[in-house]
Write a protein that holds these residues in place. Structure first.
Motif, mmCIF file in Angstrom:
data_model
loop_
_atom_site.group_PDB
_atom_site.id
_atom_site.type_symbol
_atom_site.label_atom_id
_atom_site.label_comp_id
_atom_site.label_asym_id
_atom_site.label_seq_id
_atom_site.Cartn_x
_atom_site.Cartn_y
_atom_site.Cartn_z
ATOM 1 N N ASP A 190 0.846 -1.183 0.000
ATOM 2 C CA ASP A 190 0.000 0.000 0.000
ATOM 3 C C ASP A 190 0.890 1.246 0.000
ATOM 4 O O ASP A 190 1.485 1.588 1.016
ATOM 5 C CB ASP A 190 -0.907 -0.021 1.243
ATOM 6 N N SER A 227 0.286 4.241 -0.011
ATOM 7 C CA SER A 227 -0.128 5.402 0.780
ATOM 8 C C SER A 227 0.510 5.400 2.170
ATOM 9 O O SER A 227 0.516 6.399 2.877
ATOM 10 C CB SER A 227 -1.655 5.435 0.891
ATOM 11 N N LYS A 275 1.192 7.488 -9.669
ATOM 12 C CA LYS A 275 1.984 8.258 -8.710
ATOM 13 C C LYS A 275 3.388 7.655 -8.586
ATOM 14 O O LYS A 275 4.399 8.360 -8.655
ATOM 15 C CB LYS A 275 1.291 8.249 -7.338
ATOM 16 N N ALA A 321 -2.478 5.114 -7.808
ATOM 17 C CA ALA A 321 -1.266 4.777 -7.078
ATOM 18 C C ALA A 321 -0.148 4.414 -8.049
ATOM 19 O O ALA A 321 1.001 4.831 -7.896
ATOM 20 C CB ALA A 321 -1.553 3.610 -6.136
#
Lengths: 443, 443
Positions: free
Chosen positions: A6, A8, A42, A39
């Protein structure tokens, strides 16, 4: 990289650190595996410029498309420019028309040309010669709006004189020429003045066929569409002039038993020139040995009647020349699409009649010549002349049928030209000659 | 349009509808293909007046003649008057005298005079392929005035995209493209935006040179001037496409020892096809007799050592093929202006080096083959291989020098192609072969 990672949970500095420690192929795999597109994008943007291309090349088509859609034009340019050419080509091959256009238009011209050359489009296809600098209009625009668009964007386009009307999905709806625009009123709608029956090429069409269409219709430019009728490029007349010239040169070279070369003669290396010729010469030399063997079989007859040897060059040369005449006309007719496979037997019957006339004329002259110069040996004159006549008919039949057979078998008809035919008709001519002489003189 | 279309099955309204949906080039093709002349004429007469001329220009000579014979005088007048001048001239050049007379007498005087002027330009000159339907502007006009002129007169012009700026005495001062006009402000003066360095052709220039200029510069149109630099016409790219195709076809035909023909193969009469070929075959047959005489001189040697005969086809074929390869590349290079007379010795030296490589490879293979198949007769293998090597070098020298010599003597280099060279190198090859054998075997 961890599974079910993940991103983030990490800050950019940590992510960059992780990326720098990871092989680009692994990064690509990781990005591919990310469920969340945002994601993935990014993460991709955190890559240093030079590594981004390497990673990009290994991404799935899907992910590549998403990334291209999300990033700025200058970023596209730097990524694709960094890609190895084959990767760029692979990538562009798989993308939908809209993405291809955006990518190609963000590349320096040189790179774009290279890509166009190497692209998915098979060598010699319409796709491989097209350009993307065309003016596209919308059906609901007015003439005045169209002129504004041409004035704004036209300076970078290869031609502005033919404009293409597409819908939002880039399907080709029609074409409109600047001539028509000039002769219309500024308020006219494009959809009311455009031509809807557009003659277009598919990306995979043979460029030789495209050239023939240009000749036939006198086009300035021709749109190239994909299988869904989406406009992907145009072919302009100056490319066609070049293609026509190259195609003719290629046929000249193949017909003279050489591998065709792209480079001008004076720019080609000596070794390349030699390599283009040696395999063909070798092949033809070896097949010519067949004629030698035929002569060997009749050695006895030739020793008994050595005068018969002296007619061999004339018979062989005439056979080769007769066959080459027919082959050349047929090969050229096929290239220009004047002769199709439906014409095979019509063409053959025409050539047999021409051969009868040619062979008859040659045989008559030859008959008289032998009578005059060989002490009125009637039987000799008759035998040689008959052999000559038969040889011409055989040579012309072979010369017209072989290129059509090649076409049928999806070979380039030009390969079946003069030299190959010479070898075949030489052998046939000698067999006929010796056969007739054996019968006539009992040797 | 359907294949094997039977027009009697359709009523005129349906036919007219079909015609209106079809491109004029396709209609012409369709009319050309109709077996039945009456049906063809009927269909032609259904065409609207303005389209009739477009279709007429694309019809075969045969069909044009039939249609002219079938229609009324006033119809002739309207069709020929609607044709672009270059098409009208083409048509009149091909028609028999009776038809020409009838056509010309039905034209307005002005048009007739123009056609007569055009007929004076030598065949193959820029003048013979130019047209006069161009847009001319004055230097002091504004862009807005230029657009007005294009809107008013452009509809009848073959191209409007390149406009020509002339003074009151019709001297060519510059050119300006519609692209430039569109990107300029309406108040700009033409003299400030036009290009003054105009590349133009003279009426007497060879159309092949004009074609090469088009390829080089990617022209859409090129102005044609007389000796006083007065603009007399323009050549457009669609004519150039046709010229390029015709020139290549002509070279193919000449190089295969035929007189070139204007007509497509399937439209050419059998007698015409035969007549285009017989003189060349005859000439080459007679010159091939030289080779026969050379063989005759060595008849004794051949009777003593009959194995020597069996290598003759291989030597002759290889000589012909080697010479043809060189000749083809040089002839094509000259046609495309890649090779000029200044390159003669450079080219020759290149060919000698290529010949050394080709000849060496062939000789080596041949040497081994003879050793293997002829009981290890080393001297025989060596002699034949040496002869083969020398023959290739001679053939390639002759093949590259003869076309350049032809060019120097103002002949068409293509005439010096394969067949003529074959005859020469055959003889040279045989002389070398027998010379070497005589020396080696003392026969």
């Amino acid at each position: 990289m961890p599974v079910d990672f993940d991103i983030s949970k990490y800050d950019n500095t940590t992510l960059k650190q992780m990326l720098s420690e990871t092989n680009s192929a692994d990064i690509a795999e990781w990005i591919n595996d990310l469920e969340e597109k945002q994601a993935a994008i990014k993460l991709f943007r955190l890559l240093p410029k030079d590594e981004a291309a390497d990673v990009f090349a290994d991404l799935s088509r899907d992910m590549q498309e998403s990334i291209i859609a999300a990033i700025q034009d200058y970023e596209i340019s730097s990524i694709i420019d960094e890609l190895f050419l084959d990767d760029a080509v692979d990538f562009i091959e798989e993308m939908p028309a809209g993405v291809v256009k955006r990518v190609l238009s963000n590349l320096p011209r040189e790179k774009r040309d290279m890509i166009n050359n190497f692209l998915k489009y098979p060598e010699g296809s319409a796709g491989s010669i097209m350009t993307i600098e065309y003016v596209d209009l919308k059906a609901e625009q007015t003439v005045a709006e169209a002129f504004n668009r041409i004035r704004r964007d036209g300076v970078d386009k290869e031609t502005i004189y033919t404009c293409y009307v597409t819908d939002s999905a880039r399907h080709l709806l029609g074409v409109v020429s600047v001539r028509t625009l000039l002769l219309s009123s500024p308020d006219d709608k494009i959809e009311d003045i455009m031509t809807r029956e557009v003659i277009s090429a598919n990306t995979s069409d043979d460029k030789e066929n495209v050239t023939n269409e240009f000749s036939k219709y006198g086009f300035l430019a021709m749109p190239v569409v994909d299988n869904e009728n989406r406009l992907v490029g145009i072919v302009t007349f100056d490319d066609i002039l070049e293609v026509q010239e190259e195609e003719a040169t290629e046929d000249f070279e193949i017909m003279a038993a050489m591998s065709p070369s792209d480079e001008p003669y004076l720019k080609t290396k000596i070794s390349r020139l030699a390599l283009n010729r040696i395999p063909w010469l070798m092949l033809l030399m070896i097949t010519a040995i067949i004629s030698g063997h035929i002569i060997e079989r009749f050695e006895h007859a030739l020793t008994v009647m050595p005068i018969l040897i002296t007619f061999i060059p004339m018979l062989m040369d005439t056979a080769g020349n007769s066959g080459a005449q027919s082959a050349t006309l047929i090969i050229r007719g096929i290239a220009l699409e004047e002769i199709t496979s439906a014409d095979t037997w019509i063409v053959w019957f025409r050539e047999v009649r021409v051969a009868t006339l040619c062979g008859g004329a040659l045989a008559a002259v030859n008959f008289v010549r032998i009578l005059l110069f060989n002490r009125w040996e009637f039987l000799l004159a008759f035998s040689v002349s008959l052999a000559l006549f038969c040889t011409v008919v055989i040579a012309k039949s072979v010369g017209c049928l072989l290129p059509q057979l090649a076409k049928l078998l999806k070979f380039d008809p030009a390969v079946m030209a003069a030299p190959a035919i010479t070898t075949i008709v030489d052998a046939a001519g000698l067999l006929v000659y010796f056969g007739i002489c054996k019968f006539a003189f009992g040797i």
